[in-house]
Design a protein around this motif. Structure first.
Motif, mmCIF file in Angstrom:
data_model
loop_
_atom_site.group_PDB
_atom_site.id
_atom_site.type_symbol
_atom_site.label_atom_id
_atom_site.label_comp_id
_atom_site.label_asym_id
_atom_site.label_seq_id
_atom_site.Cartn_x
_atom_site.Cartn_y
_atom_site.Cartn_z
ATOM 1 N N ASP A 162 -6.706 -11.203 14.496
ATOM 2 C CA ASP A 162 -5.860 -11.919 13.548
ATOM 3 C C ASP A 162 -6.050 -11.303 12.159
ATOM 4 N N PRO A 163 -4.986 -10.805 11.528
ATOM 5 C CA PRO A 163 -5.142 -10.195 10.203
ATOM 6 C C PRO A 163 -5.823 -11.111 9.190
ATOM 7 N N ALA A 164 -5.618 -12.418 9.330
ATOM 8 C CA ALA A 164 -6.225 -13.355 8.377
ATOM 9 C C ALA A 164 -7.737 -13.367 8.478
ATOM 10 N N ARG A 165 -8.285 -12.938 9.621
ATOM 11 C CA ARG A 165 -9.731 -12.927 9.805
ATOM 12 C C ARG A 165 -10.357 -11.578 9.460
ATOM 13 N N ALA A 166 -9.521 -10.561 9.319
ATOM 14 C CA ALA A 166 -10.029 -9.216 9.027
ATOM 15 C C ALA A 166 -10.204 -9.051 7.517
ATOM 16 N N THR A 167 -11.194 -9.722 6.984
ATOM 17 C CA THR A 167 -11.449 -9.749 5.545
ATOM 18 C C THR A 167 -12.663 -8.907 5.190
ATOM 19 N N ASP A 168 -12.892 -8.744 3.897
ATOM 20 C CA ASP A 168 -14.102 -8.047 3.454
ATOM 21 C C ASP A 168 -15.356 -8.705 4.013
ATOM 22 N N ALA A 169 -15.345 -10.038 4.042
ATOM 23 C CA ALA A 169 -16.528 -10.774 4.501
ATOM 24 C C ALA A 169 -16.797 -10.557 5.984
ATOM 25 N N ALA A 170 -15.758 -10.195 6.746
ATOM 26 C CA ALA A 170 -15.926 -10.024 8.187
ATOM 27 C C ALA A 170 -16.556 -8.680 8.543
ATOM 28 N N VAL A 171 -16.409 -7.699 7.662
ATOM 29 C CA VAL A 171 -16.874 -6.347 7.974
ATOM 30 C C VAL A 171 -18.389 -6.334 8.176
ATOM 31 N N LEU A 172 -18.801 -5.943 9.378
ATOM 32 C CA LEU A 172 -20.201 -5.863 9.810
ATOM 33 C C LEU A 172 -20.884 -7.227 9.946
ATOM 34 N N HIS A 173 -20.144 -8.318 9.775
ATOM 35 C CA HIS A 173 -20.756 -9.639 9.851
ATOM 36 C C HIS A 173 -20.173 -10.507 10.965
ATOM 37 N N ASP A 174 -18.859 -10.545 11.113
ATOM 38 C CA ASP A 174 -18.257 -11.336 12.181
ATOM 39 C C ASP A 174 -18.081 -10.447 13.404
ATOM 40 N N LEU A 175 -19.130 -10.372 14.222
ATOM 41 C CA LEU A 175 -19.118 -9.468 15.370
ATOM 42 C C LEU A 175 -18.295 -9.998 16.530
ATOM 43 N N SER A 176 -17.732 -11.209 16.381
ATOM 44 C CA SER A 176 -16.806 -11.693 17.402
ATOM 45 C C SER A 176 -15.475 -10.955 17.316
ATOM 46 N N LEU A 177 -15.231 -10.278 16.199
ATOM 47 C CA LEU A 177 -14.004 -9.506 16.013
ATOM 48 C C LEU A 177 -14.244 -8.072 16.469
ATOM 49 N N HIS A 178 -13.492 -7.638 17.455
ATOM 50 C CA HIS A 178 -13.622 -6.250 17.882
ATOM 51 C C HIS A 178 -12.353 -5.789 18.591
ATOM 52 N N SER A 179 -12.190 -4.491 18.625
ATOM 53 C CA SER A 179 -11.092 -3.870 19.362
ATOM 54 C C SER A 179 -11.640 -3.261 20.641
ATOM 55 N N ALA A 180 -10.904 -3.422 21.729
ATOM 56 C CA ALA A 180 -11.311 -2.852 23.011
ATOM 57 C C ALA A 180 -10.866 -1.405 23.150
ATOM 58 N N ALA A 205 -20.774 1.739 16.984
ATOM 59 C CA ALA A 205 -19.619 1.038 17.568
ATOM 60 C C ALA A 205 -19.354 -0.291 16.890
ATOM 61 N N GLU A 206 -19.472 -0.359 15.573
ATOM 62 C CA GLU A 206 -19.250 -1.609 14.847
ATOM 63 C C GLU A 206 -17.809 -2.086 15.023
ATOM 64 N N HIS A 207 -17.638 -3.272 15.599
ATOM 65 C CA HIS A 207 -16.326 -3.869 15.879
ATOM 66 C C HIS A 207 -15.524 -3.041 16.885
ATOM 67 N N GLN A 208 -16.208 -2.165 17.605
ATOM 68 C CA GLN A 208 -15.565 -1.335 18.632
ATOM 69 C C GLN A 208 -16.140 -1.756 19.980
ATOM 70 N N GLY A 209 -15.478 -2.724 20.608
ATOM 71 C CA GLY A 209 -16.035 -3.331 21.797
ATOM 72 C C GLY A 209 -17.042 -4.399 21.413
ATOM 73 N N PRO A 210 -17.569 -5.119 22.390
ATOM 74 C CA PRO A 210 -18.524 -6.190 22.104
ATOM 75 C C PRO A 210 -19.841 -5.628 21.574
ATOM 76 N N PRO A 211 -20.617 -6.417 20.836
ATOM 77 C CA PRO A 211 -21.893 -5.930 20.301
ATOM 78 C C PRO A 211 -22.775 -5.323 21.395
ATOM 79 N N GLY A 212 -23.243 -4.108 21.157
ATOM 80 C CA GLY A 212 -24.087 -3.427 22.138
ATOM 81 C C GLY A 212 -23.324 -2.654 23.179
#
Length: 375
Positions: A215-233, A357-364
């Motif tokens: 969701d573009p509304a969730r892709a904020t500065d605060a989300a970068v490297l912090h909201d790891l629930s956001l990722h692209s497959a 792989a930050e935000h690239q697939g699930p954490p780990g």
């Protein structure tokens, strides 16, 4: 080439003796197998450390620019605008240095495959970023726009047909940080190595936004490297010192393509997960990793994958030490581990495995895509 023109896309994996060695490419050109005028993208794995000071990436890109310039009737500097050059440093463990070279030309009428989707490729570039924009909303938005432009270039109408998006992004150096501070601007971090993660993360969020995964509304500065629930497959991002803006390569499938290749993707849930790749090979390509080793060796062009040390310090509930090693950075451990795991499935070590792989697939974990020749 417009995305509306049926494409004939091919890919060649070429080993190299070093980051500037294009003798294998030259041999393919002299044999008539590869036309340098048709090269649209190159994804290289070079044998540097993959860190801020890994100049093997710049060396490789420069070698390609000087090689392609006379073939394309332009200066070496102008090659960057015509060909997407993505050099990823780090071939730890069993990984073997190589280049994956993508060619694209207009398809001849008799080459077009009706009623079947085949590989297509599109490229795009963002504008250059100011140091204070890296790792922030400006980079997210610009990357999303570039991904959509590359999809149009590839002739892909639906995000569902995108299987891998390779991005090369810039990083901060001490000189760039000083420049921003001198103008009264602050950067997202003053740690140059940490800036690689921020730049990769923002770029990956941009891919996810473009493909409708985030969701573009969730892709904020605060989300970068912090909201790891956001990722692209389907995002794969590599940072480097050799550029100031993002380079985007979209790989997918489209009806009407004349390519002899197909592409599919899966997710690795952690660094030792091969289930998704095995299922992908069976269901998308009809290749059983256990029974069809000879066919896989014959038809597989490459695996494209991301790797990272699980940020919680565990793999399947067992503690790992990759994040605690002060001698070797965790990205190097992760590339070596994932490279060996994937090589064990397909019996090949010239694989494109990129760390971080930050935000690239699930954490780990991370995306993995397979390029396979049609039987």
């Amino acid at each position: 080439m417009s995305g509306t023109v049926p494409q004939h896309v091919d890919a060649h994996v070429v080993p190299c003796r070093g980051p500037g060695d294009l003798s294998g490419v030259q041999a393919l050109v002299e044999a008539g197998t590869l036309d340098p005028r048709h090269i649209v993208a190159v994804m290289g794995k070079t044998e540097g450390n993959g860190c801020v000071n890994d100049h093997t990436r710049d060396f490789a890109a420069m070698a390609w620019c000087h090689y392609l310039a006379p073939h394309r009737g332009c200066t070496p500097q102008a090659v960057h605008a015509q060909v997407a050059l993505v050099m990823s440093g780090g071939t730890e463990g069993v990984l073997s240095p190589h280049f994956t070279v993508f060619t694209r030309r207009a398809a001849l009428p008799h080459e077009v495959v009706e009623g079947e989707k085949r590989l297509v490729v599109g490229i795009a570039h963002t504008r250059d970023f100011a140091p204070e924009e890296m790792g922030r909303q400006a980079q997210i938005a610009a990357t999303a726009e570039a991904v959509q432009a590359a999809m149009r270039d590839a002739g892909i109408d639906s995000a569902a047909d995108v299987h891998f998006v390779q991005v090369k992004c810039p990083l901060l150096t001490s000189a760039k940080v000083d420049d921003a501070l001198g103008r009264g601007q602050d950067t997202v971090t003053r740690d140059t190595y940490e800036s690689m993660g921020y730049s990769r993360a923002a770029s990956a969020l941009g891919v996810g936004v473009a493909l409708g995964e985030i969701d573009p509304a969730r892709a904020t500065d605060a989300a970068v490297l912090h909201d790891l629930s956001l990722h692209s497959a389907r995002a794969s991002v590599s940072a480097g010192i050799e550029l100031e803006g993002n380079v985007v390569i979209v790989l997918g499938e489209a009806a009407g393509s004349a390519s002899p290749l197909r592409i599919g993707h899966a997710l690795m849930r952690d660094a030792v997960d091969t289930a998704g790749l095995r299922t992908l090979l069976r269901e998308h390509f009809g290749l059983d990793p256990e029974a069809d080793a000879a066919l896989i060796a014959q038809r597989l062009v490459n695996l494209l994958a991301k790797a990272e040390a699980s940020p919680d310090g565990r793999v399947r509930e067992a503690r790992h030490t990759m994040l605690n090693d002060s001698d070797i950075h965790s990205t190097r451990h992760a590339r070596a581990a994932v490279g060996a795991v994937l090589a064990s499935v397909v019996g090949r070590t010239a694989l494109y495995v990129s760390g971080g792989a930050e935000h690239q697939g699930p954490p780990g974990g991370g995306p993995v895509a397979a390029l396979v020749r049609v039987a």
